[in-house]
Design a protein around this motif. Sequence first.
Motif, mmCIF file in Angstrom:
data_model
loop_
_atom_site.group_PDB
_atom_site.id
_atom_site.type_symbol
_atom_site.label_atom_id
_atom_site.label_comp_id
_atom_site.label_asym_id
_atom_site.label_seq_id
_atom_site.Cartn_x
_atom_site.Cartn_y
_atom_site.Cartn_z
ATOM 1 N N ILE A 237 0.858 -1.186 0.000
ATOM 2 C CA ILE A 237 0.000 0.000 0.000
ATOM 3 C C ILE A 237 0.899 1.242 0.000
ATOM 4 O O ILE A 237 2.073 1.145 0.377
ATOM 5 N N SER A 238 0.337 2.365 -0.404
ATOM 6 C CA SER A 238 1.156 3.586 -0.365
ATOM 7 C C SER A 238 0.298 4.784 -0.005
ATOM 8 O O SER A 238 -0.886 4.859 -0.345
ATOM 9 N N SER A 239 0.928 5.695 0.714
ATOM 10 C CA SER A 239 0.326 7.007 0.964
ATOM 11 C C SER A 239 1.443 7.935 1.386
ATOM 12 O O SER A 239 2.553 7.491 1.700
ATOM 13 N N THR A 240 1.133 9.210 1.415
ATOM 14 C CA THR A 240 2.137 10.207 1.774
ATOM 15 C C THR A 240 2.745 9.922 3.139
ATOM 16 O O THR A 240 3.945 10.070 3.323
ATOM 17 N N SER A 241 1.937 9.485 4.091
ATOM 18 C CA SER A 241 2.466 9.284 5.443
ATOM 19 C C SER A 241 2.955 7.874 5.715
ATOM 20 O O SER A 241 3.789 7.667 6.583
ATOM 21 N N SER A 242 2.453 6.890 4.957
ATOM 22 C CA SER A 242 2.941 5.516 5.203
ATOM 23 C C SER A 242 3.980 5.117 4.150
ATOM 24 O O SER A 242 4.526 4.022 4.220
ATOM 25 N N PHE A 243 4.243 6.014 3.171
ATOM 26 C CA PHE A 243 5.171 5.717 2.062
ATOM 27 C C PHE A 243 4.689 4.440 1.374
ATOM 28 O O PHE A 243 3.612 4.457 0.814
ATOM 29 N N CYS A 244 5.469 3.361 1.449
ATOM 30 C CA CYS A 244 4.957 2.133 0.834
ATOM 31 C C CYS A 244 5.279 0.979 1.769
ATOM 32 O O CYS A 244 6.433 0.716 2.077
ATOM 33 N N MET A 245 4.248 0.326 2.235
ATOM 34 C CA MET A 245 4.413 -0.763 3.190
ATOM 35 C C MET A 245 3.726 -1.999 2.632
ATOM 36 O O MET A 245 2.740 -1.910 1.903
ATOM 37 N N SER A 246 4.276 -3.143 2.986
ATOM 38 C CA SER A 246 3.719 -4.383 2.443
ATOM 39 C C SER A 246 2.905 -5.097 3.517
ATOM 40 O O SER A 246 3.056 -4.837 4.707
ATOM 41 N N ALA A 247 2.072 -6.014 3.057
ATOM 42 C CA ALA A 247 1.156 -6.702 3.971
ATOM 43 C C ALA A 247 1.584 -8.142 4.203
ATOM 44 O O ALA A 247 2.076 -8.809 3.292
ATOM 45 N N SER A 248 1.342 -8.599 5.436
ATOM 46 C CA SER A 248 1.611 -10.011 5.771
ATOM 47 C C SER A 248 0.308 -10.799 5.877
ATOM 48 O O SER A 248 0.291 -12.009 5.704
ATOM 49 N N HIS A 249 -0.774 -10.091 6.201
ATOM 50 C CA HIS A 249 -2.061 -10.766 6.391
ATOM 51 C C HIS A 249 -3.185 -9.974 5.732
ATOM 52 O O HIS A 249 -3.138 -8.740 5.683
ATOM 53 N N LEU A 250 -4.158 -10.713 5.268
ATOM 54 C CA LEU A 250 -5.339 -10.097 4.666
ATOM 55 C C LEU A 250 -6.545 -10.902 5.131
ATOM 56 O O LEU A 250 -6.596 -12.126 4.912
ATOM 57 N N ASP A 251 -7.461 -10.243 5.785
ATOM 58 C CA ASP A 251 -8.627 -10.936 6.355
ATOM 59 C C ASP A 251 -8.207 -12.140 7.186
ATOM 60 O O ASP A 251 -8.886 -13.188 7.187
ATOM 61 N N GLY A 252 -7.081 -12.025 7.849
ATOM 62 C CA GLY A 252 -6.622 -13.110 8.731
ATOM 63 C C GLY A 252 -5.784 -14.168 8.027
ATOM 64 O O GLY A 252 -5.200 -15.027 8.678
ATOM 65 N N TYR A 253 -5.723 -14.126 6.692
ATOM 66 C CA TYR A 253 -4.916 -15.114 5.959
ATOM 67 C C TYR A 253 -3.521 -14.558 5.699
ATOM 68 O O TYR A 253 -3.374 -13.364 5.422
#
Length: 282
Positions: A237-253
Motif C-alpha cells: 500500500i502507499s500514501s504520503t504518510s505511510s510511504f509504501c508498506m507491504s502486507a503479511s495478512h489479509l482478512d486473517g490469511y
Amino acid sequence: METLGYYNGIIGPLEELRIPMNDRACWFGDGVYDVSICAQYTIFALDEHIDRFFNSAALLYMTPRISKPELAELLNTLVRKLDSPTQFVYWQLTRGTAPRIHTFPEHTAPNLWVTLKPFTLPDIYGKIKLITVEDTRFFHCNIKTLNLLPNVLASEKAKQAGCAEAVFHRGNRVTECSHSNVYILKDGILRTAPLDNLILPGISRAHIIVQCGKLGIPVDETPFTMEELFAADEIMISSTSSFCMSASHLDGYQVGGKAPELLRQIQDALWTEFHQVTGSAL
Ligand code: PLP
C-alpha cells in the motif's frame, strides 16, 4: 433574535457562532443531521425527525449526550427565542472534537449543533421544472473530498480487527484502501488500479510508478481482482504518510512474502528519493 445557533449549550446569532476547527465535521463530514419546519412555533413531526436522527447517529456508532425527550424540549425551547414563528429548524451531531485521525477518537463526546432561521413556506401548488442526473454519489473517489465517512468507517473496522488498513473492493474489483492506494506484485510486474473515479490519484502512487520505470519494473494499471490480491507475490500500500508498506495478512490469511527483493527495491527507491529531496538522513 433573527437567527439562532446552538453549539453544545452555547447560544448566539447564527452568523456569530464559531465551531472548533477540530470538530470532526470539518475534517470528515463525520456526523448526521435532521431538519424540520416549524410554524406558529410548532415543529412539524418532531418525534419522527428525532427518531430518525437517533437512528442515523446509531448507524454511525454515535450516541447523543442527551435523550430524545431532552432534545425535543431543547428544540421547542430554542424556536421560541426567534422573532419569526415560521422557521427552518436544523440540528446535527458530529462525532466530537479531536485532532485529525481517520479512526474514531477515544476521548471525546459528540457535539450537538442547532441552527434556526426564518423560513417562508413554499407555494406547494405551483409547478416546478426538473432535470435527470445519473446517481454518482459515492463515485467521486478521485476527489480528495472532506466527505470521508466510508473511509472513516472502513478505517475503524480495520482498527477493530487489529489491522492497519482496509482494502476496498467493488464486487470483485480491488480499488484502493481507506487512506492509501494498493498494489500487487505478481511475476515481476507491479499492478495497481487505473486512475479513474474509483481511486484517489495518489502522489505516492505516481512516484512509485516513476521509480518502477527507473528500475525497469513493468507497471500494469489495469483493474485486478480479489483472487489476484490474495494470490499476489506481495501486497503493498502507499500514501504520503505511510510511504509504501507491504502486507503479511489479509482478512486473517497469510499473504505475500514471495517477492521480498523486488518489494525491497521499490521501497528503497521511494525511501531514497524522499531522503534525497528532503535532505534528511537515510
Ligand atoms: N487513497 C485514499 C483514499 C487516500 O485518502 C490517500 C491519502 O490520503 C491515498 C489514496 C494516497 O494518496 P497520497 O499518496 O497522495 O497520500
